[in-house]
Design a protein around this motif. Structure first.
Motif, mmCIF file in Angstrom:
data_model
loop_
_atom_site.group_PDB
_atom_site.id
_atom_site.type_symbol
_atom_site.label_atom_id
_atom_site.label_comp_id
_atom_site.label_asym_id
_atom_site.label_seq_id
_atom_site.Cartn_x
_atom_site.Cartn_y
_atom_site.Cartn_z
ATOM 1 N N VAL A 72 -45.140 50.733 37.841
ATOM 2 C CA VAL A 72 -44.763 49.726 39.178
ATOM 3 C C VAL A 72 -44.423 50.787 40.136
ATOM 4 O O VAL A 72 -43.179 51.326 39.828
ATOM 5 N N LYS A 73 -44.994 50.993 41.208
ATOM 6 C CA LYS A 73 -44.359 51.992 42.204
ATOM 7 C C LYS A 73 -43.842 51.263 43.341
ATOM 8 O O LYS A 73 -44.237 49.894 43.713
ATOM 9 N N LYS A 74 -43.059 51.817 44.498
ATOM 10 C CA LYS A 74 -42.637 51.213 45.529
ATOM 11 C C LYS A 74 -43.906 50.998 46.309
ATOM 12 O O LYS A 74 -44.859 51.554 46.311
ATOM 13 N N ALA A 75 -43.686 49.828 47.116
ATOM 14 C CA ALA A 75 -44.510 49.164 47.795
ATOM 15 C C ALA A 75 -45.284 50.174 49.130
ATOM 16 O O ALA A 75 -46.497 50.310 49.208
ATOM 17 N N ASP A 76 -44.389 51.143 49.429
ATOM 18 C CA ASP A 76 -45.106 52.128 50.479
ATOM 19 C C ASP A 76 -45.478 53.544 49.812
ATOM 20 O O ASP A 76 -45.528 54.370 50.678
ATOM 21 N N VAL A 133 -53.447 56.831 33.688
ATOM 22 C CA VAL A 133 -52.533 56.242 34.607
ATOM 23 C C VAL A 133 -52.875 54.825 35.189
ATOM 24 O O VAL A 133 -54.179 54.892 35.799
ATOM 25 N N GLU A 134 -52.216 53.996 35.190
ATOM 26 C CA GLU A 134 -52.890 52.692 35.743
ATOM 27 C C GLU A 134 -51.440 52.049 36.563
ATOM 28 O O GLU A 134 -50.302 51.948 35.968
ATOM 29 N N PHE A 135 -51.597 51.601 37.734
ATOM 30 C CA PHE A 135 -50.599 51.161 38.449
ATOM 31 C C PHE A 135 -50.763 49.667 38.642
ATOM 32 O O PHE A 135 -51.697 49.026 38.652
ATOM 33 N N LEU A 136 -49.473 48.797 38.526
ATOM 34 C CA LEU A 136 -49.474 47.412 38.453
ATOM 35 C C LEU A 136 -48.571 46.965 39.341
ATOM 36 O O LEU A 136 -47.627 47.804 39.959
ATOM 37 N N GLU A 137 -48.772 45.786 40.008
ATOM 38 C CA GLU A 137 -47.833 45.024 40.713
ATOM 39 C C GLU A 137 -46.532 44.766 40.172
ATOM 40 O O GLU A 137 -45.525 44.776 40.540
ATOM 41 N N ALA A 138 -46.413 44.534 38.818
ATOM 42 C CA ALA A 138 -45.488 44.084 38.010
ATOM 43 C C ALA A 138 -45.651 44.180 36.457
ATOM 44 O O ALA A 138 -46.779 44.162 36.199
ATOM 45 N N MET A 139 -44.642 44.603 35.828
ATOM 46 C CA MET A 139 -44.708 44.740 34.390
ATOM 47 C C MET A 139 -44.609 43.228 33.621
ATOM 48 O O MET A 139 -44.067 42.501 33.953
ATOM 49 N N PRO A 140 -45.418 43.245 32.884
ATOM 50 C CA PRO A 140 -45.232 41.907 31.721
ATOM 51 C C PRO A 140 -44.003 41.824 31.110
ATOM 52 O O PRO A 140 -43.634 42.903 30.407
ATOM 53 N N MET A 141 -43.149 40.939 31.133
ATOM 54 C CA MET A 141 -41.868 40.943 30.574
ATOM 55 C C MET A 141 -41.426 39.461 30.060
ATOM 56 O O MET A 141 -42.057 38.519 30.302
ATOM 57 N N ASN A 142 -40.474 39.666 29.011
ATOM 58 C CA ASN A 142 -40.203 38.473 28.141
ATOM 59 C C ASN A 142 -38.951 38.011 29.000
ATOM 60 O O ASN A 142 -38.478 38.423 30.034
ATOM 61 N N ALA A 143 -38.466 37.080 28.386
ATOM 62 C CA ALA A 143 -37.197 36.242 29.294
ATOM 63 C C ALA A 143 -36.041 37.216 29.510
ATOM 64 O O ALA A 143 -35.206 36.909 30.272
ATOM 65 N N SER A 144 -35.746 38.035 28.386
ATOM 66 C CA SER A 144 -34.777 38.903 28.425
ATOM 67 C C SER A 144 -34.848 40.277 29.419
ATOM 68 O O SER A 144 -33.765 40.887 29.450
ATOM 69 N N GLY A 145 -36.086 40.143 29.866
ATOM 70 C CA GLY A 145 -36.368 41.560 30.810
ATOM 71 C C GLY A 145 -36.751 42.514 30.159
ATOM 72 O O GLY A 145 -37.076 43.714 30.775
ATOM 73 N N LYS A 146 -37.429 42.457 28.899
ATOM 74 C CA LYS A 146 -37.959 43.557 27.999
ATOM 75 C C LYS A 146 -39.412 43.468 28.423
ATOM 76 O O LYS A 146 -40.203 42.653 28.508
ATOM 77 N N ILE A 147 -39.963 44.757 28.627
ATOM 78 C CA ILE A 147 -41.432 44.911 28.951
ATOM 79 C C ILE A 147 -42.133 44.446 27.723
ATOM 80 O O ILE A 147 -41.849 45.337 26.626
ATOM 81 N N LEU A 148 -43.148 43.933 27.724
ATOM 82 C CA LEU A 148 -44.160 43.570 26.465
ATOM 83 C C LEU A 148 -45.260 44.384 26.281
ATOM 84 O O LEU A 148 -46.111 44.150 26.958
ATOM 85 N N LYS A 149 -44.880 45.527 25.590
ATOM 86 C CA LYS A 149 -45.938 46.441 25.347
ATOM 87 C C LYS A 149 -46.984 45.961 24.711
ATOM 88 O O LYS A 149 -48.113 46.487 24.501
ATOM 89 N N THR A 150 -46.855 44.801 23.802
ATOM 90 C CA THR A 150 -47.833 44.200 23.219
ATOM 91 C C THR A 150 -49.154 43.833 24.179
ATOM 92 O O THR A 150 -50.360 44.093 23.865
#
Length: 526
Positions: free
Chosen positions: A475-479, A504-521
């Motif tokens: 996830v990169k800065k918008a500009d 390399v793949e750019f995402l708008e946002a990471m998939p995350m769980n309720a505690s803020g951990k990235i869901l690598k699955t």
């Protein structure tokens, strides 16, 4: 040598026994150069004297950062014979990575090469990289070749020991205990911070003796050591196993398939361990029939899935008598389990073997309670092969080894009724690329230093040749104008090549769980 006595051994005793038993037999063949066991013994004593003349004492750490060359073995035998501690460094590291481990281990000397032609278009400048680093505790750099500015030559180092009495080094060798630390190999955990794994003389020798007894390595074998010496597979299961069993060693400096096939043909190689990709490459070679490969006898593989068809083809087309897979960690002197030579192809393909003699393995749940047969859980190991601990990191040691001696591997697997282990996942998110363990957190930390990166997550994805390769989601800065080429270029300049993400793949946002951990699955299935 029987296992019952192996854990009472030390490296200096093992080398002395090998010299007496095998004497004029060739120990190392490197190009046209041959070194007998008697000559190897003399050289290790000369190296031991040189270390003493350099002020090295029992317990001091010595780093080796070099590819597979015979002085690597001689230097290691010399320093370990006087009770110093070997610290091997991955040859694919960048200068800053090597310097970090040299400094954190407190290594007083570093042995390396000036430059090394690692491929047709690749030259590694080890000495230049070290000169650019701050190494306050390192007193000297020694090259396994001629001298260069800022470094001592190998011959000059050895000559330094001429005035040291033989009785002095023999007394130091006699003072080495089976419980003394023999080596410190670095590994990484989920934090990406490498940890120094301390293993003792007795446990190393017993583990590797048991490994060699199980797969059948013996003094008639010609052992082509392709696996790098900085790794347990090339060091402990490589030249140390060969010395224990009296085999002939053929170190491979750089892997070239045509050269390997020619060497099997010329030197009647019998022992050829390595990741599955080596055997797949041999089988697929268009001119394989031009080489006499009939001497091949013993293969030990692992570090990636091994298809049943590959096992059968290794036995039927390459005529290996023995094909086995194995599993282990740096924290277990390199080995935990291994298949047996008479196991069917389905067992060899579908498991990592069963525990070696004298080692316990169990599968547990999150509370440490035993899991039912066939159900997945964390693999725990207990026995003589479990490390002494992490260097200068008591907290990590206590978190990894329970009060009653069980090592928590962090790997997930199942066990059948006969004790065969199947590795099904990696709790630490580690993946294996070309036989090398890769820890995503370390790569993620580096990538987050790139201007414009907000978040980074690395996962392993399947690759036919390498087993797995890295894919980074960013996830990169918008500009930010950051591109895939920018990310890969930065990684190539700052981390070891095998760690560089392939995708390399750019995402708008990471998939995350309720505690803020990235869901690598979710990222793995993307």
């Amino acid at each position: 040598m029987m296992n019952a006595a192996a854990d009472a051994q030390t490296l200096p005793l093992i080398m002395t026994q090998a010299a007496v038993t095998y004497g004029d037999k060739v120990a190392i063949k490197e190009g046209d150069n041959e070194i007998t066991y008697a000559q190897l013994n003399d050289l290790r004593w000369q190296a031991a004297k040189a270390f003493v003349a350099s002020g090295i004492e029992k317990g001091d750490r010595i780093a080796v950062w070099a590819p597979n060359v015979s002085p690597w073995i001689i230097a290691s035998l010399g320093l370990e014979s006087i009770g110093a501690v070997l610290v091997p460094l991955n040859t694919r590291m960048k200068g800053s990575e090597a310097a970090d481990l040299i400094n954190r281990s407190g290594a007083k000397m570093v042995f390396t090469l000036d430059t090394f032609q690692s491929g047709p278009k690749s030259v590694i400048n080890y000495l230049d990289m070290l000169k650019q680093q701050d190494l306050p505790g390192c007193n000297e750099i020694v090259l396994f070749e001629d001298a260069a500015d800022g470094a001592t030559s190998w011959d000059a180092f050895l000559t330094r020991g001429d005035n040291v009495e033989q009785s002095a080094v023999e007394a130091m060798a006699a003072n080495v205990s089976p419980d003394d630390t023999m080596d410190m190999l670095f590994t990484s955990g989920t934090t990406g911070k490498p940890k120094g794994v301390m293993c003792a003389h007795g446990q190393n020798i017993r583990t590797i003796t048991t490994w060699a007894d199980t797969n059948g390595l013996n003094d008639s074998d010609n052992y082509l050591i392709i696996n790098p010496f900085f790794h347990s597979f090339g060091y402990k299961a490589g030249w140390l196993a060969a010395i224990i069993k009296g085999a002939r060693m053929f170190p491979v400096l750089t892997f070239d398939l045509d050269a390997v096939l020619q060497q099997i043909h010329d030197d009647q190689i019998t022992m050829l361990p390595g990741p599955p990709t080596i055997y797949q490459s041999i089988l697929a070679h268009p001119r394989r029939a031009e080489y006499d490969l009939s001497s091949l006898r013993l293969a030990v593989t692992g570090a990636a899935p091994v298809p049943v068809e590959l096992v059968n083809r290794m036995r039927n087309e390459l005529n290996f008598e023995t094909v086995v897979t194995a599993y282990g960690l740096t924290e277990t002197c390199g080995f935990v389990s291994i298949c047996r030579p008479d196991d069917p192809a389905e067992i060899i393909s579908g498991s990592s073997g069963r525990a070696m003699d004298g080692i316990e393995v169990k599968i547990v749940d999150g509370q440490g309670d035993d899991m039912p047969e066939g159900e997945a859980g964390e693999i725990w190991v207990r026995g003589y092969n479990v490390m002494k601990g992490y260097f200068d990191n008591d907290q990590a040691t206590e978190e990894t080894i329970t009060a009653d001696g069980w090592l928590k591997t962090g790997d997930v697997g199942t066990m059948d009724a006969n004790g065969y282990i199947d590795i099904t996942d990696r709790m630490k998110d580690m993946y294996i690329s070309g036989g090398f363990n890769v820890y995503p957190a370390e790569i993620e930390s580096a990538i987050c230093n790139i201007d414009g990166v907000v978040q980074a997550a690395v996962v392993g994805v399947a690759d036919e040749r390498m087993g797995e390769v890295g894919k980074v989601f960013i996830v990169k800065k918008a500009d930010s104008p950051l591109t895939e080429q920018d990310v890969v270029g930065y990684c190539k300049a700052n981390i070891a090549n095998y760690k560089v993400p392939r995708f390399v793949e750019f995402l708008e946002a990471m998939p995350m769980n309720a505690s803020g951990k990235i869901l690598k699955t979710e990222l793995r299935s993307a």
